[in-house]
Design a protein around this motif. Structure first.
Motif, short mmCIF file in Angstrom:
data_model
loop_
_atom_site.label_atom_id
_atom_site.label_comp_id
_atom_site.label_asym_id
_atom_site.label_seq_id
_atom_site.Cartn_x
_atom_site.Cartn_y
_atom_site.Cartn_z
N TYR A 192 0.83 -1.21 0.00
CA TYR A 192 0.00 0.00 0.00
C TYR A 192 0.87 1.26 0.00
O TYR A 192 0.60 2.20 -0.75
CB TYR A 192 -0.92 0.01 1.22
CG TYR A 192 -1.66 1.33 1.38
CD1 TYR A 192 -2.76 1.62 0.57
CD2 TYR A 192 -1.22 2.28 2.30
CE1 TYR A 192 -3.43 2.84 0.69
CE2 TYR A 192 -1.88 3.50 2.43
CZ TYR A 192 -2.99 3.77 1.63
OH TYR A 192 -3.63 4.98 1.74
N ILE A 193 1.91 1.26 0.84
CA ILE A 193 2.80 2.43 0.92
C ILE A 193 3.48 2.68 -0.43
O ILE A 193 3.61 3.82 -0.89
CB ILE A 193 3.85 2.22 2.02
CG1 ILE A 193 3.17 2.27 3.39
CG2 ILE A 193 4.93 3.29 1.94
CD1 ILE A 193 4.09 1.93 4.54
N ILE A 194 3.91 1.58 -1.10
CA ILE A 194 4.58 1.73 -2.39
C ILE A 194 3.63 2.35 -3.42
O ILE A 194 3.96 3.35 -4.08
CB ILE A 194 5.07 0.37 -2.90
CG1 ILE A 194 6.23 -0.13 -2.02
CG2 ILE A 194 5.51 0.47 -4.36
CD1 ILE A 194 6.66 -1.54 -2.34
N PHE A 195 2.44 1.76 -3.57
CA PHE A 195 1.49 2.26 -4.58
C PHE A 195 0.98 3.65 -4.23
O PHE A 195 0.82 4.50 -5.12
CB PHE A 195 0.34 1.28 -4.73
CG PHE A 195 0.71 0.02 -5.46
CD1 PHE A 195 1.04 0.06 -6.82
CD2 PHE A 195 0.77 -1.20 -4.80
CE1 PHE A 195 1.39 -1.10 -7.50
CE2 PHE A 195 1.13 -2.36 -5.47
CZ PHE A 195 1.44 -2.31 -6.83
N ALA A 196 0.73 3.90 -2.94
CA ALA A 196 0.27 5.23 -2.53
C ALA A 196 1.35 6.26 -2.78
O ALA A 196 1.07 7.39 -3.22
CB ALA A 196 -0.13 5.21 -1.06
N GLY A 197 2.62 5.90 -2.49
CA GLY A 197 3.72 6.82 -2.71
C GLY A 197 3.93 7.15 -4.17
O GLY A 197 4.12 8.31 -4.55
N VAL A 198 3.89 6.11 -5.01
CA VAL A 198 4.05 6.33 -6.46
C VAL A 198 2.90 7.16 -7.00
O VAL A 198 3.10 8.07 -7.83
CB VAL A 198 4.14 4.98 -7.20
CG1 VAL A 198 4.09 5.19 -8.71
CG2 VAL A 198 5.40 4.23 -6.80
N HIS A 199 1.68 6.90 -6.53
CA HIS A 199 0.52 7.68 -6.97
C HIS A 199 0.65 9.14 -6.56
O HIS A 199 0.36 10.05 -7.35
CB HIS A 199 -0.75 7.08 -6.38
CG HIS A 199 -1.99 7.86 -6.71
ND1 HIS A 199 -2.57 7.85 -7.97
CD2 HIS A 199 -2.77 8.70 -5.94
CE1 HIS A 199 -3.64 8.63 -7.97
NE2 HIS A 199 -3.79 9.16 -6.75
N ALA A 200 1.11 9.37 -5.32
CA ALA A 200 1.28 10.74 -4.84
C ALA A 200 2.36 11.48 -5.62
O ALA A 200 2.32 12.71 -5.74
CB ALA A 200 1.62 10.73 -3.35
N ALA A 201 3.33 10.73 -6.16
CA ALA A 201 4.42 11.34 -6.94
C ALA A 201 4.01 11.60 -8.38
O ALA A 201 4.82 12.11 -9.17
CB ALA A 201 5.65 10.45 -6.90
N GLY A 202 2.78 11.22 -8.74
CA GLY A 202 2.29 11.47 -10.10
C GLY A 202 2.42 10.30 -11.04
O GLY A 202 2.29 10.45 -12.26
N GLY A 203 2.67 9.11 -10.50
CA GLY A 203 2.83 7.93 -11.34
C GLY A 203 4.29 7.54 -11.48
O GLY A 203 5.19 8.33 -11.20
N ILE A 204 4.53 6.32 -11.96
CA ILE A 204 5.89 5.80 -12.02
C ILE A 204 6.75 6.59 -13.00
O ILE A 204 7.92 6.88 -12.75
CB ILE A 204 5.87 4.29 -12.40
CG1 ILE A 204 7.28 3.70 -12.33
CG2 ILE A 204 5.25 4.07 -13.78
CD1 ILE A 204 7.83 3.61 -10.95
N ASP A 205 6.17 6.98 -14.16
CA ASP A 205 6.94 7.73 -15.15
C ASP A 205 7.37 9.09 -14.61
O ASP A 205 8.53 9.51 -14.76
CB ASP A 205 6.13 7.90 -16.44
CG ASP A 205 5.91 6.59 -17.16
OD1 ASP A 205 6.75 5.68 -16.99
OD2 ASP A 205 4.90 6.45 -17.88
#
Length: 265
Positions: A192-205
């Motif tokens: 959850y932390i990984i996906f939430a963090g990546v989402h908060a950063a605007g996505g993996i790209d």
């Protein structure tokens, strides 16, 4: 961090449940085999999930998160040597320990060598586990301090006391049950932390685009002043990982709790 009464209640219920499990299984322990290796009657998936809590514990989440923030993907480098030693442990270590019928590593050392070697092994094992568990306990104490403002030393003492109680009362069975439950929380919470963090950063790209160039590489320079390749890989491999698999009492006991050697593997 805004902590609510519900958060406190969840933690209290969890701690009471852990201690309750220790008391429950403690009343059922009748032999050394039950206490040390849960009578070798646990399925492979329980051993695997319990093993996860050793590989991914409090200090991993705290320390490697910080390393990842400071240096990037190089934080994963210390895990690259796990594959080799993990396979070696499966091929050589597990059969030796499982078929010998021992409960502890010092016990095996006495059978293989002599009593003096057992004593030396016991001292080395205690120092190894003391250093490792102290760091784990401090990590949890630091997290409790960051969330609730609890004194770090008090947090360390509380978590150590709770762990000692349920482990001493219930033996390996209580450890396996609680570790299996904890592994689910660790894996689910970590993902959850990984996906939430990546989402908060605007996505993996977007996240990768804004990463400093040095953070994108899995490797560093051989003699990098902060994270040297030589020390990260070879130091981690031979000073930590080899001992982690072959001389970590907690790991070996969880493997020995499996029903058969194939399930242990």
């Amino acid at each position: 961090i805004n902590i609510t009464a519900l958060d406190v209640l969840i933690v209290v219920i969890y701690m009471v449940a852990v201690l309750g499990i220790g008391v429950y299984f403690g009343s059922r322990v009748k032999s050394h085999g039950e206490f040390f290796v849960a009578s070798k009657k646990l399925p492979w998936w329980v051993c695997a999930l319990a093993f996860t809590t050793v590989l991914i514990s409090a200090h991993d989440i705290v320390s490697y998160s910080q390393t990842g923030f400071e240096a990037g993907f190089v934080a994963y480098e210390t895990y690259l040597d796990d594959l080799g030693f993990g396979l070696l442990f499966v091929a050589v270590g597990i059969p030796i320990y499982y078929l010998s019928g021992v409960y502890t590593i010092p016990e095996f050392m006495e059978r293989r060598f002599d009593k003096k070697t057992r004593i030396a092994s016991s001292i080395a094992e205690l120092l190894f586990m003391l250093a490792l568990m102290s760091f784990n306990a401090y990590s949890i104490g630091y997290v409790l301090h960051a969330i609730w403002g609890l004194n770090i030393l008090v947090g360390v003492l509380l978590i150590s006391l709770a762990t000692a109680i349920y482990t001493t009362l219930g033996g390996m069975m209580s450890v396996m049950v609680t570790d299996t439950i904890q592994s689910v929380f660790i894996l689910a919470g970590g993902l959850y932390i990984i996906f939430a963090g990546v989402h908060a950063a605007g996505g993996i790209d977007t996240m990768v685009t804004h990463l400093p160039t040095g953070h994108r590489s899995l490797f560093t320079d051989l003699f990098d002043p902060n994270y040297p390749q030589l020390g990260m890989f070879f130091g981690g491999a031979f000073a930590i990982t080899a001992a982690w698999y072959f001389a970590h009492q907690g790991n070996v006991q969880k493997i020995l709790a499996a029903r058969t050697m194939n399930q242990a593997r």
